[in-house]
Design a protein around this motif. Structure first.
Motif, PDB file in Angstrom:
ATOM      1  N   TYR A 349       0.184  51.295 -52.248  1.00 57.60           N
ATOM      2  CA  TYR A 349       1.425  50.556 -52.504  1.00 57.60           C
ATOM      3  C   TYR A 349       1.689  49.582 -51.364  1.00 57.60           C
ATOM      4  CZ  TYR A 349       6.259  49.644 -53.862  1.00 57.60           C
ATOM      5  OH  TYR A 349       7.430  49.035 -54.269  1.00 57.60           O
ATOM      6  N   ARG A 368       6.809  60.216 -59.498  1.00 59.62           N
ATOM      7  CA  ARG A 368       5.803  59.575 -58.637  1.00 59.62           C
ATOM      8  C   ARG A 368       5.765  60.257 -57.280  1.00 59.62           C
ATOM      9  NH1 ARG A 368       7.649  53.576 -60.427  1.00 59.62           N
ATOM     10  NH2 ARG A 368       6.221  53.320 -62.196  1.00 59.62           N
ATOM     11  N   LEU A 397      11.178  52.011 -54.981  1.00 56.48           N
ATOM     12  CA  LEU A 397      10.799  52.757 -56.187  1.00 56.48           C
ATOM     13  C   LEU A 397      11.866  53.742 -56.659  1.00 56.48           C
ATOM     14  CD1 LEU A 397       7.145  53.440 -55.004  1.00 56.48           C
ATOM     15  CD2 LEU A 397       7.750  52.094 -57.027  1.00 56.48           C
TER      16      LEU A 397
END
Length: 437
Positions: A349, A368, A397
């Protein structure tokens, strides 16, 4: 040829199987589908087949109902598409009374070594009363050939080298439940050994020199059997040089352009398309893996640089030059393979400000997992950099938790938006589930 196959079948039925350490892989067979075990060479696929056979024998299945062939056996070298039928002919000439009367359990080991096997297995399952178990060392064999030739008549499971939990099983150390002080010290000591030896079953317990020699033999066999021979590569030196570069740069970013340029600098005339093929074939053999950037756009995910990881962190130390690989990269590789055992898609990421988090894993149920790997947070600048990247990713996120895996450190860091768990690698590995079920 029939007589040869008959003697191979009978030899196996009289032999003693080495079932090794029970693997923590739970399979379920489905009537009418072959069970396929796939993984890198020497990861324990044959031994796992023996474990399945032993379970059948323990259930009361007669030994005569087991048909086992290893297609790396030189005596089967001439078996090809047109004469696979000789296998059933040989078996039923020994046991004619079993035909269509009793279930025969067929185990075909490393079957990818025999070209054109898929229609044979498909036909066998349609015409005979049997259960079929296969092992293959090639992902492509599964995804493409089986899908087209076997028309969905296969369920596959991946077999990796020992996980840390399986390594503890090999050592006879109980790893379930709460750990007493003594047990924790034993587990930590075993982790140090696992760190040195990696997960390949054959190298467990070997001294350093023998381990390195064995790893290097695996490396060359994978290169020449699974790449050069299988794909008829005319410039094997380019493949070998590329494999060494990738091992030296484990847990680092690469692009097809940079790899093509590197091979060109060594005098290889490998176009980008060839380099792209080589990488695909490395993955196909379960030797190397790539992690793409996490991005909703497939195009951006494919064009951004990717990160490379090896099937086993200790194999890297045995085959790399040692100049570029550091223990932080090896720790990252170890965490990657542990996550990859459970999830086929591991990404990295990058935050909007360009900070990087090593792994993002999309779990079942839509959650996640964010994992950063850092050998130590003792240095204040390192601590600030790693926690800033993770907390920024968590905020972007909408996640309340993140994990930093270290060699030995253990703490909880509270950030404005959630908690960061800092865990030692041994504990992280033990707390991972055994499967995604």
């Amino acid at each position: 040829m029939v007589e040869t196959i008959k003697s191979i079948i009978l030899d196996f039925q009289e032999s003693r199987m080495e079932t090794g350490v029970p693997r923590r892989l739970h399979i379920e067979t489905v009537h009418g589908k072959a069970a396929v075990f796939i993984g890198v060479r020497r990861s324990g696929k044959s031994t796992y087949l023996f474990q399945v056979i032993q379970r059948l024998l323990d259930r009361g299945v007669p030994r005569q109902n087991i048909l086992y062939l290893n297609f790396f056996d030189d005596r089967l070298h001439n078996l090809r598409q047109h004469n696979f039928g000789l296998i059933a002919e040989a078996y039923y000439s020994i046991y004619p009374e079993k035909k269509n009367a009793e279930t025969v359990y067929c185990f075909f080991d490393e079957i990818q070594a025999a070209p054109g096997w898929e229609p044979f297995v498909d036909r066998l399952m349609r015409t005979e009363k049997c259960e079929v178990y296969l092992s293959v060392s090639s992902a492509r064999k599964l995804s493409k050939e089986i899908a087209t030739q076997m028309r969905g008549r296969a369920l596959s499971w991946e077999i990796f080298p020992f996980s840390f939990r399986e390594f503890l099983d090999y050592k006879g150390i109980e790893s379930e439940g709460a750990l007493s002080t003594k047990k924790r010290l034993l587990v930590q000591k075993s982790f140090t050994e696992y760190w040195e030896t990696g997960g390949f079953p054959e190298v467990a317990g070997l001294g350093r020199n023998l381990r390195i020699k064995t790893h290097q033999e695996y490396f060359h066999t994978i290169l020449f059997r699974d790449l050069v021979e299988r794909h008829d590569i005319s410039h094997p030196k380019a493949v070998t040089d590329l494999a060494h570069w990738l091992a030296d740069n484990t847990a680092s970013l690469y692009s097809i352009n940079s790899l093509t340029g590197y091979l060109k600098s060594l005098g290889h005339k490998a176009p980008k398309s060839a380099v792209s093929d080589y990488l695909e074939w490395f993955e196909d053999a379960y030797f190397l893996f790539t992690a793409r950037i996490f991005d909703p756009s497939l195009a951006r995910s494919n064009t951004n640089p990717k990160k490379v990881y090896c099937i086993d962190h200790a194999l890297v130390t045995s085959v790399s030059s040692g100049i570029l690989v550091n223990s932080g990269h090896l720790l990252e590789n170890l965490v990657f393979t542990a996550l990859r055992r459970l999830h086929p898609e591991i990404r990295y990421y990058r935050t909007k400000t360009g900070r990087e988090v090593d792994f993002i894993v999309s779990m079942r149920g839509g959650t996640r997992l964010l994992v950063q790997v850092c050998e130590s947070l003792a240095e204040p600048r390192t601590r600030k950099r790693e926690t800033a990247a993770l907390s920024e990713a968590m905020a972007e996120l909408g996640l309340k938790a993140g994990t930093i895996v270290t060699r030995n450190e253990d703490e909880r860091i509270e950030t404005g938006g959630g908690n960061i768990e800092v865990v030692p690698a041994w504990r992280f590995l033990l707390e991972l589930p055994e499967s995604t079920e």
